[in-house]
Design a protein around this motif. Structure first.
Motif, PDB file in Angstrom:
ATOM      1  N   ARG A 110       0.874  -1.192   0.000  1.00 28.70           N
ATOM      2  CA  ARG A 110       0.000   0.000   0.000  1.00 28.70           C
ATOM      3  C   ARG A 110       0.900   1.227   0.000  1.00 28.70           C
ATOM      4  NH1 ARG A 110      -4.320  -1.505   4.854  1.00 28.70           N
ATOM      5  NH2 ARG A 110      -4.777  -3.603   4.062  1.00 28.70           N
ATOM      6  N   GLU A 112       1.230   4.078   1.342  1.00 25.86           N
ATOM      7  CA  GLU A 112       0.884   4.999   2.430  1.00 25.86           C
ATOM      8  C   GLU A 112       2.112   5.834   2.758  1.00 25.86           C
ATOM      9  OE1 GLU A 112      -1.910   3.550   5.541  1.00 25.86           O
ATOM     10  OE2 GLU A 112      -1.009   1.628   5.036  1.00 25.86           O
ATOM     11  N   GLY A 117       6.206   1.462  11.881  1.00 27.20           N
ATOM     12  CA  GLY A 117       4.978   0.669  11.956  1.00 27.20           C
ATOM     13  C   GLY A 117       4.109   0.800  10.716  1.00 27.20           C
ATOM     14  N   ARG A 118       4.545   1.631   9.754  1.00 25.43           N
ATOM     15  CA  ARG A 118       3.763   1.753   8.521  1.00 25.43           C
ATOM     16  C   ARG A 118       4.709   1.733   7.318  1.00 25.43           C
ATOM     17  NH1 ARG A 118       0.902   6.904   7.143  1.00 25.43           N
ATOM     18  NH2 ARG A 118      -0.362   6.871   9.025  1.00 25.43           N
ATOM     19  N   TYR A 119       4.547   0.743   6.501  1.00 23.89           N
ATOM     20  CA  TYR A 119       5.456   0.546   5.372  1.00 23.89           C
ATOM     21  C   TYR A 119       4.648   0.390   4.099  1.00 23.89           C
ATOM     22  CZ  TYR A 119       8.126  -0.387   9.491  1.00 23.89           C
ATOM     23  OH  TYR A 119       8.689  -0.239  10.731  1.00 23.89           O
ATOM     24  N   GLN A 124       1.442  -9.489   6.393  1.00 22.27           N
ATOM     25  CA  GLN A 124       0.262  -9.833   7.202  1.00 22.27           C
ATOM     26  C   GLN A 124       0.203 -11.331   7.453  1.00 22.27           C
ATOM     27  OE1 GLN A 124      -3.214  -8.178   5.211  1.00 22.27           O
ATOM     28  NE2 GLN A 124      -3.081  -6.294   6.413  1.00 22.27           N
ATOM     29  N   ALA A 279      -3.983  -5.769  14.640  1.00 20.86           N
ATOM     30  CA  ALA A 279      -4.776  -6.732  13.865  1.00 20.86           C
ATOM     31  C   ALA A 279      -6.163  -6.152  13.647  1.00 20.86           C
ATOM     32  CB  ALA A 279      -4.885  -8.065  14.596  1.00 20.86           C
ATOM     33  N   GLY A 280      -6.788  -6.588  12.570  1.00 22.99           N
ATOM     34  CA  GLY A 280      -8.150  -6.140  12.316  1.00 22.99           C
ATOM     35  C   GLY A 280      -8.891  -7.210  11.548  1.00 22.99           C
ATOM     36  N   ALA A 302      -6.695  -9.953   9.687  1.00 25.44           N
ATOM     37  CA  ALA A 302      -5.292  -9.839   9.289  1.00 25.44           C
ATOM     38  C   ALA A 302      -4.508  -9.241  10.447  1.00 25.44           C
ATOM     39  CB  ALA A 302      -5.167  -8.951   8.062  1.00 25.44           C
ATOM     40  N   ILE A 303      -3.365  -9.862  10.719  1.00 25.50           N
ATOM     41  CA  ILE A 303      -2.470  -9.325  11.753  1.00 25.50           C
ATOM     42  C   ILE A 303      -1.352  -8.582  11.034  1.00 25.50           C
ATOM     43  CG2 ILE A 303      -0.858  -9.950  13.596  1.00 25.50           C
ATOM     44  CD1 ILE A 303      -2.386 -12.627  13.816  1.00 25.50           C
ATOM     45  N   GLY A 304      -1.001  -7.414  11.521  1.00 23.45           N
ATOM     46  CA  GLY A 304       0.145  -6.683  10.977  1.00 23.45           C
ATOM     47  C   GLY A 304       1.414  -7.304  11.538  1.00 23.45           C
ATOM     48  N   ARG A 307       4.237  -4.894  12.682  1.00 25.27           N
ATOM     49  CA  ARG A 307       3.917  -4.229  13.957  1.00 25.27           C
ATOM     50  C   ARG A 307       4.003  -5.184  15.120  1.00 25.27           C
ATOM     51  NH1 ARG A 307      -1.155  -0.396  12.245  1.00 25.27           N
ATOM     52  NH2 ARG A 307      -0.078   0.505  10.459  1.00 25.27           N
TER      53      ARG A 307
HETATM   54  P1  AMP Z   1      -6.192  -3.826   7.379  1.00 21.31           P
HETATM   55  O1  AMP Z   1      -6.131  -4.787   6.243  1.00 21.31           O
HETATM   56  O2  AMP Z   1      -6.041  -2.392   6.953  1.00 21.31           O
HETATM   57  O3  AMP Z   1      -7.273  -4.074   8.325  1.00 21.31           O
HETATM   58  O4  AMP Z   1      -4.852  -4.124   8.197  1.00 21.31           O
HETATM   59  C1  AMP Z   1      -4.703  -5.171   9.101  1.00 21.31           C
HETATM   60  C2  AMP Z   1      -3.445  -4.928   9.900  1.00 21.31           C
HETATM   61  O5  AMP Z   1      -2.320  -4.848   9.013  1.00 21.31           O
HETATM   62  C3  AMP Z   1      -3.444  -3.603  10.625  1.00 21.31           C
HETATM   63  O6  AMP Z   1      -4.054  -3.728  11.889  1.00 21.31           O
HETATM   64  C4  AMP Z   1      -1.965  -3.299  10.752  1.00 21.31           C
HETATM   65  O7  AMP Z   1      -1.423  -3.961  11.887  1.00 21.31           O
HETATM   66  C5  AMP Z   1      -1.372  -3.921   9.509  1.00 21.31           C
HETATM   67  N1  AMP Z   1      -1.100  -2.887   8.496  1.00 21.31           N
HETATM   68  C6  AMP Z   1      -1.977  -2.291   7.655  1.00 21.31           C
HETATM   69  N2  AMP Z   1      -1.345  -1.405   6.856  1.00 21.31           N
HETATM   70  C7  AMP Z   1      -0.031  -1.445   7.196  1.00 21.31           C
HETATM   71  C8  AMP Z   1       1.141  -0.765   6.743  1.00 21.31           C
HETATM   72  N3  AMP Z   1       1.103   0.122   5.754  1.00 21.31           N
HETATM   73  N4  AMP Z   1       2.328  -1.061   7.338  1.00 21.31           N
HETATM   74  C9  AMP Z   1       2.395  -1.972   8.331  1.00 21.31           C
HETATM   75  N5  AMP Z   1       1.324  -2.646   8.808  1.00 21.31           N
HETATM   76  C10 AMP Z   1       0.128  -2.389   8.254  1.00 21.31           C
END
Ligand code: AMP
Length: 417
Positions: A110, A112, A117-119, A124, A279-280, A302-304, A307
């Motif tokens: 992605r 972003e 913690g954000r890459y 996942q 995770a979400g 999905a678990i990050g 992170r």
């Molecule tokens: P999501 O699919 O957006 O619900 O993401 C599930 C999990 O993936 C989130 O809770 C984060 O822990 C992890 N995650 C989402 N986007 C990123 C990102 N750009 N970099 C690192 N971890 C991410």
């Protein structure tokens, strides 16, 4: 040459924690009946646009999309659910048994804004269940996540859960939300204004400070649930309570993807600053049908991974390198050849063995053995070859023994097995 912004190498010295997490997760998934699935990193753009939603941040701004040489529009997967649903339908898995449980781990992409913690390439750990409508499976997934984090020794996490309703209760919620947003129009950012008609639920997910304040008292899906959704959510909550899983009902949680229905959740940590979700997950009962399959309830999370490892690095040391079983010091050409053959044979027998081919001195090679944290060192030079015996040194006790070269391999295997 450097990595692209937001992309990174995970170096060998950091790998032990990644492997530990993966092992604990896989053991747990398998015990809960999940089977591993591997899916491509590249899919048709349309798959993600249709499932995640055209008016989401991911699809509007964050996907790595390009036309290949034939002009087909392709996208590096930004998440796993859409691809797993595609696979479930493509292989008609529902025909033999609609109830399926999958897990996978792998990179997602992605675009972003990178920060800790954000890459832009992140990893996942993902789990999906198809074919079960019962709220027990919602509880089970949250319970499973809770158990995984417990096994990894994590504390300071909280599970936030909500229900987003279903197509039956959405319209009345949507109506109330639109009426509310109408009054707040002057406070919303351009992006949210644009989304009022396209996808008003997404406004509740806006990270902008002004929007955040404006929507503080917005209607919540939870207050508009139909009876079925209410009962479903009650079952999830009471089951979690009975299982001793702590959770917070969070009416404001909407998740950033369009396909969610009913239960949605996030696991938050207090130790990663702004990037607090580790995770979400949630239900997506309409997605299989939407993508061309039979009407099939489904749910996943999905678990990050990045992170999760970062949180673990804060509480635990990287598991130490367990060291090497044997370092072979070969001096001279004949000894080198023998040492090489032995090392291959021992490696093949599962004994970690290293040898240095650079013809260094005994002193330099002893230093190197220490660097490898070797338990034993085998020394073989011209004298030893002539006597048909090598010297085995225990690096802990410093004891040395002579081993007959003819029976060297079985002797060593006996020591290490
Ligand atoms: P999501 O699919 O957006 O619900 O993401 C599930 C999990 O993936 C989130 O809770 C984060 O822990 C992890 N995650 C989402 N986007 C990123 C990102 N750009 N970099 C690192 N971890 C991410």
């Amino acid at each position: 040459m450097q990595t692209i912004r937001g992309f990174r190498d995970i170096l060998p010295e950091h790998i032990a924690l990644w492997q530990k997490v993966e092992k604990v997760a896989i053991d747990l998934f398998e015990a809960f009946g999940f089977k591993e699935i591997r899916i491509p990193v590249l899919e048709k753009t349309q798959l993600f646009a249709r499932s995640i939603g055209e008016a989401t941040d991911i699809v509007e701004k964050e996907m790595y999309t390009f036309a290949d040489r034939k002009g087909d529009k392709l996208t590096l997967r930004p998440e796993a659910t859409a691809s797993i649903v595609r696979s479930y339908i493509q292989h008609k898995m529902y025909a033999t048994d609609p109830v399926r449980k999958f897990f996978m781990t792998g990179p997602m992409f992605r675009r972003e804004r990178p920060q800790k913690g954000r890459y832009r390439q992140f990893y996942q750990i993902d789990a999906e269940v198809f074919g079960v409508e019962s709220g027990f499976i919602d509880s089970q997934l949250i319970y499973l996540l809770n158990e995984l984090f417990k096994r990894l020794g994590l504390t300071g996490l909280s599970a936030h859960i909500n229900s987003l309703g279903c197509p039956k209760c959405r319209p009345s919620f949507q109506k109330a939300l639109l009426e509310f947003l109408e009054l707040k129009k002057d406070k919303l950012c351009d992006n949210c204004l644009r989304r009022i008609d396209k996808n008003p639920l997404r406004i509740l997910d806006c990270k902008g400070q002004d929007c955040h304040a404006a929507i503080k008292d917005a209607p919540a899906t939870l207050d508009y649930l139909c009876n079925d959704c209410s009962e479903h959510f009650d079952l999830v909550k009471t089951t979690l309570e009975e299982q001793g899983v702590d959770f917070i009902v969070d009416k404001t949680l909407v998740r950033g993807l369009d396909y969610y229905t009913r239960t949605a959740w996030e696991i938050l940590t207090d130790s990663l600053g702004a990037q607090s979700a580790v995770a979400g997950g949630g239900r997506y009962d309409g997605l299989v049908k939407e993508l061309g399959g039979p009407d099939t309830p489904a749910i996943g999370f999905a678990i990050g991974f990045d992170r999760l490892v970062e949180v673990m690095e804060q509480i635990s040391q990287n598991p130490s390198d367990s060291g090497l079983d044997l370092f072979i010091i070969s001096i001279g050409d004949i000894a080198m050849k023998k040492g090489y053959l032995w090392s291959c044979e021992l490696n093949q027998a599962g004994i970690s063995t290293e040898i240095d081919y650079r013809g260094k001195s005994l002193k330099a090679l002893m230093k190197r053995a220490n660097k490898f944290n070797a338990r034993y060192v085998l020394i073989v030079g011209e004298t030893e070859i002539n006597q048909n015996a090598a010297v085995l040194r225990n690096m802990n006790t410093k004891d040395q023994d002579s081993i007959d070269i003819d029976t060297l391999i079985p002797e060593l295997i006996k020591i290490f097995k």
